[in-house]
Design an enzyme around this catalytic site. Sequence first.
Site, short mmCIF file in Angstrom:
data_model
loop_
_atom_site.label_atom_id
_atom_site.label_comp_id
_atom_site.label_asym_id
_atom_site.label_seq_id
_atom_site.Cartn_x
_atom_site.Cartn_y
_atom_site.Cartn_z
N SER A 60 4.19 2.98 8.34
CA SER A 60 5.07 2.83 7.18
C SER A 60 6.31 3.71 7.28
O SER A 60 6.34 4.71 8.00
CB SER A 60 4.31 3.21 5.90
OG SER A 60 3.10 2.50 5.81
N1 SAH Z 1 -1.21 3.81 6.76
C1 SAH Z 1 -0.77 3.36 8.07
C2 SAH Z 1 0.05 2.09 8.04
C3 SAH Z 1 -0.74 0.95 7.61
S1 SAH Z 1 -0.36 -0.63 8.27
C4 SAH Z 1 -0.02 4.45 8.80
O1 SAH Z 1 0.17 5.53 8.24
O2 SAH Z 1 0.35 4.21 9.96
C5 SAH Z 1 -1.73 -1.44 7.50
C6 SAH Z 1 -3.03 -1.29 8.23
O3 SAH Z 1 -4.04 -1.85 7.42
C7 SAH Z 1 -3.07 -2.03 9.56
O4 SAH Z 1 -3.42 -1.16 10.58
C8 SAH Z 1 -4.13 -3.10 9.33
O5 SAH Z 1 -4.88 -3.38 10.49
C9 SAH Z 1 -4.98 -2.46 8.26
N2 SAH Z 1 -5.77 -3.40 7.47
C10 SAH Z 1 -5.45 -4.63 7.00
N3 SAH Z 1 -6.47 -5.17 6.32
C11 SAH Z 1 -7.48 -4.26 6.34
C12 SAH Z 1 -8.80 -4.22 5.82
N4 SAH Z 1 -9.33 -5.25 5.11
N5 SAH Z 1 -9.55 -3.13 6.03
C13 SAH Z 1 -9.07 -2.08 6.74
N6 SAH Z 1 -7.83 -2.05 7.26
C14 SAH Z 1 -7.04 -3.13 7.07
#
Ligand code: SAH
Length: 213
Positions: A60
């Site tokens: 992000s």
């Molecule tokens: N917080 C992260 C950025 C998040 S991007 C950082 O600091 O880098 C969103 C993430 O959520 C992705 O890696 C994606 O794989 C994950 N994601 C999406 N759906 C999900 C789910 N149902 N359970 C766990 N993770 C999930």
Amino acid sequence: MAAASDQIGLIMQLRRRGIRSTAVLRAMELVPREQFVDPAFVEQAYLDAALPIDCGQTISQPFIVAYMTQALEIEERHKVLEIGTGSGYQAAVLSHLARRVFTIERYRELQKTAEQRLAELGITNVTTIIGDGRLGWPPQAPFDRIIVTAASEEPPQALIDQLKAGGRMVAPIGPTRDSQMLVQIDKYEVGVEQRDLIPVRFVPLVKGRVKRR
Ligand code: SAH
């Protein structure tokens, strides 16, 4: 190499954009974002921009990380749950504010890399979990704070259920990438209160964990 001066510049920019919490700014200062981005993007680590990471996901934008962290009003004794570990950057920031952080990711590859990075930084109060974050993490519930970093149409009910009374959740909500709103949900002894914060753009919260290939 990303320079230390780049990081100071980023922190000043966050302050100018309205991040007032010194605790949050300090936590952001303590985490070297260059260690959480793909090597190809190290030069851009301290730009206020989201960047691509493995598995088609993104780390992000720093402003959004700071904004969501500030909205959570984390206290030292808090137990925090993050959904969507991604690079592990947001979890690292949270680790400097809360007592314990649990973070769930559906891609094993991302979870492993994030776990390694956190260990290399000497961060010991973050537990990474592989699973479907929509279901929360019942063994450690309830949580004081929950942060969701992937977007869903509705706030997942299991997460609201795993929030303490007096707890707060921040999550991007919306049907498409172009119409997401960051919402804050406060839970009380009786009922919840939801309010809109700012428009955001997150990757989708996807059902189910990723099967081993
Ligand atoms: N917080 C992260 C950025 C998040 S991007 C950082 O600091 O880098 C969103 C993430 O959520 C992705 O890696 C994606 O794989 C994950 N994601 C999406 N759906 C999900 C789910 N149902 N359970 C766990 N993770 C999930």
